[in-house]
Design a protein around this motif. Structure first.
Motif, short mmCIF file in Angstrom:
data_model
loop_
_atom_site.label_atom_id
_atom_site.label_comp_id
_atom_site.label_asym_id
_atom_site.label_seq_id
_atom_site.Cartn_x
_atom_site.Cartn_y
_atom_site.Cartn_z
N VAL A 48 118.14 10.07 24.45
CA VAL A 48 119.01 9.43 23.46
C VAL A 48 118.48 8.04 23.12
O VAL A 48 118.47 7.63 21.95
CB VAL A 48 120.46 9.35 23.99
N ILE A 49 118.03 7.29 24.13
CA ILE A 49 117.51 5.95 23.89
C ILE A 49 116.23 6.01 23.05
O ILE A 49 116.08 5.27 22.07
CB ILE A 49 117.26 5.22 25.23
N ARG A 50 115.31 6.91 23.41
CA ARG A 50 114.05 7.01 22.66
C ARG A 50 114.27 7.47 21.23
O ARG A 50 113.45 7.16 20.34
CB ARG A 50 113.09 7.95 23.39
N VAL A 55 110.07 7.87 19.43
CA VAL A 55 108.91 7.81 20.33
C VAL A 55 109.07 8.84 21.45
O VAL A 55 110.16 9.37 21.69
CB VAL A 55 108.75 6.40 20.93
N ASP A 56 107.97 9.09 22.16
CA ASP A 56 107.95 10.04 23.27
C ASP A 56 107.64 9.31 24.58
O ASP A 56 107.11 8.19 24.56
CB ASP A 56 106.88 11.12 23.03
N TYR A 82 112.59 -1.18 31.79
CA TYR A 82 111.76 -0.93 30.61
C TYR A 82 111.30 0.53 30.60
O TYR A 82 110.96 1.08 31.64
CB TYR A 82 110.53 -1.85 30.61
N TYR A 83 111.31 1.12 29.42
CA TYR A 83 110.72 2.44 29.22
C TYR A 83 109.36 2.25 28.56
O TYR A 83 109.25 1.56 27.54
CB TYR A 83 111.58 3.31 28.31
N LEU A 84 108.35 2.86 29.14
CA LEU A 84 107.02 2.88 28.52
C LEU A 84 106.91 4.16 27.71
O LEU A 84 107.03 5.26 28.27
CB LEU A 84 105.94 2.82 29.59
N CYS A 85 106.72 4.01 26.40
CA CYS A 85 106.69 5.18 25.51
C CYS A 85 105.40 5.15 24.67
O CYS A 85 104.61 4.22 24.74
CB CYS A 85 107.90 5.15 24.57
N LYS A 86 105.24 6.21 23.89
CA LYS A 86 104.12 6.25 22.94
C LYS A 86 104.66 6.75 21.60
O LYS A 86 105.56 7.58 21.54
CB LYS A 86 103.00 7.16 23.45
N SER A 87 104.09 6.19 20.54
CA SER A 87 104.50 6.60 19.20
C SER A 87 103.30 7.19 18.47
O SER A 87 102.19 7.23 19.00
CB SER A 87 105.05 5.40 18.42
N ALA A 88 103.52 7.63 17.28
CA ALA A 88 102.44 8.25 16.50
C ALA A 88 101.38 7.22 16.11
O ALA A 88 100.23 7.56 15.87
CB ALA A 88 103.01 8.90 15.25
N HIS A 110 119.68 -1.46 23.95
CA HIS A 110 118.22 -1.42 24.05
C HIS A 110 117.57 -1.91 22.76
O HIS A 110 118.18 -1.88 21.69
CB HIS A 110 117.74 0.00 24.36
N PHE A 111 116.34 -2.40 22.90
CA PHE A 111 115.58 -2.88 21.75
C PHE A 111 114.09 -2.83 22.09
O PHE A 111 113.72 -2.72 23.27
CB PHE A 111 115.98 -4.32 21.38
N GLN A 112 113.25 -2.89 21.08
CA GLN A 112 111.81 -2.86 21.31
C GLN A 112 111.37 -4.19 21.92
O GLN A 112 111.71 -5.27 21.44
CB GLN A 112 111.04 -2.63 20.02
#
Length: 403
Positions: A48-50, A55-56, A82-88, A110-112
């Protein structure tokens, strides 16, 4: 790049800077959010947060971080991280998260996050992920995360995490000057002073170690002048006791400053939590709040989070005041030790003058003592100044909270 693409990118960037929030029930099932979510597909809290950013999960994101947050929520405690994610378009995309228990469940804000310090954090996450054991239960994973943090350097982890948090909250506070943003800046300055005290105490430890070698040089001189029991032997024995005392005082300085740094890190986390809750309340009252109505009970809980955070910060400030008194006592002990060192130096000079041909080395010992004494005195003055500034800053935070 087309002008339209630039405009879209700018809109996306501005959207990522927003504080998003979503609501979960006690079973952590999503209920609502101030951004579009698909309740059929976004079922877990991380999903839900992502979803707010499209992002994944990043392959270096440690599973233990998720488990640790859930573990704290199960104990009705708040959580942050913190969540470490990846985007396109980017290899790494970071999300700063605050989780707050309420009467009706959980609210996540949450925020970037874009702090440059995140590059160091990424290395730490990669180490944790590499060391994780697959197939553990959530409880085991949360416990393992703590063990790994210790083995991989939890002090470094906390230092980086706190720096990032301070930078990110300061940036958010700059848009709207809040009481929390002011407190955060002051606490960050206090933390800087305490870290300097810790650095100075390490220098003092090194200098005290040098002082501990001096009695051996004195005993060599004593053996050249007398068998035992003479004035130089007495000076050597007295200085050995003095050096041992200085090392104990140094250890006390390091312990005291280290304890307060840990507490202050917690206080900064409380301020960040309070700031995000206050921002959630502000958003929910505005015309764009997608959680159309936050119930009175939930609003009360959120206000209590702000009040509880302020109370905990005040407790930390009270501890800092007690620590200042302790530091003053430690400083007094060290200065007494420096006076004793000066006496040792004077006696060495006297004996050197009396036995100048046979006690040439005493002149070198007197020079060593002077160098160590001056360096120690300088470090203690720096510590005294840092303590005074920290006390003044703490008083400003207390005044801000009271206002």
């Amino acid at each position: 790049m087309h002008e339209t693409d630039t405009v879209i990118d700018r809109m996306v960037e501005q959207d990522c800077k927003k504080l998003h929030f979503c609501q979960f029930d006690h079973a952590l099932l999503p209920m609502a959010a101030n951004y579009p979510i698909d309740l059929a597909h976004h079922t877990s809290l991380p999903d839900v947060i992502r979803a707010a950013y499209g992002v994944d999960p990043h392959p270096d994101m440690p599973d233990g971080v998720y488990s640790r947050m859930n573990s704290r929520l199960e104990k009705n405690m708040g959580a942050a991280g913190y969540y470490l994610c990846k985007s396109a378009t980017t290899a790494q995309f970071w999300i700063s998260i605050g989780l707050f228990p309420t009467t009706n469940g959980i609210i996540a804000s949450h925020f970037q996050a874009t702090s440059p310090q995140l590059s160091q954090f990424a290395k730490f996450f990669a180490q944790l992920k590499h060391a994780e054991i697959a197939g553990l239960s959530a409880e085991e994973s949360a416990a393992q995360l703590v063990e790994l943090m210790v083995s991989e350097g939890i002090a470094d982890y906390r230092a980086i995490a706190t720096t990032i948090m301070a930078e990110e909250m300061a940036k958010r506070g700059d848009r709207k000057k809040t009481s929390q943003s002011i407190q955060l800046k002051l606490l960050d300055q206090i933390l800087c002073k305490l870290e300097k005290i810790e650095t100075y105490s390490c220098d003092i430890g090194t200098l005290s170690g040098r002082s501990r070698l001096i009695p051996y040089n004195l005993k060599i001189q004593a053996s050249q002048l007398e068998w035992s029991g003479g004035p130089i032997s007495v000076i050597a024995s007295n200085h050995q006791e003095l050096s041992d005392s200085m090392l104990r005082i140094t250890a006390e300085i390091q312990k005291t400053s280290g304890t307060e740094i840990d507490k202050l890190n917690d206080a900064i986390a409380y301020i960040a939590q309070s700031a995000q809750v206050a921002e959630v309340l502000d958003i929910s009252q505005g015309p764009c709040g997608a959680i159309d109505k936050i119930s009175g009970a939930v609003r009360k809980e959120l206000n209590e989070v702000v009040e509880e955070s302020a109370r905990r910060v005040q407790d930390v400030l009270a501890d800092i005041n007690k620590t200042a008194l302790a530091m003053n006592r430690i400083s007094h002990q060290m200065r007494r030790a420096l006076c004793a060192m000066e006496m040792t130096r004077v006696l060495c000079k006297i004996e050197h003058k009396r036995e100048i041909t046979r006690a040439e080395g005493l002149g070198d010992v007197a020079t060593q003592l002077l160098e160590v004494q001056q360096a120690l005195s300088q470090r203690m003055s720096l510590i005294d100044d840092a303590v005074d500034i920290a006390l003044s800053l703490a008083a400003q935070v207390t005044e801000e909270i009271s206002a």
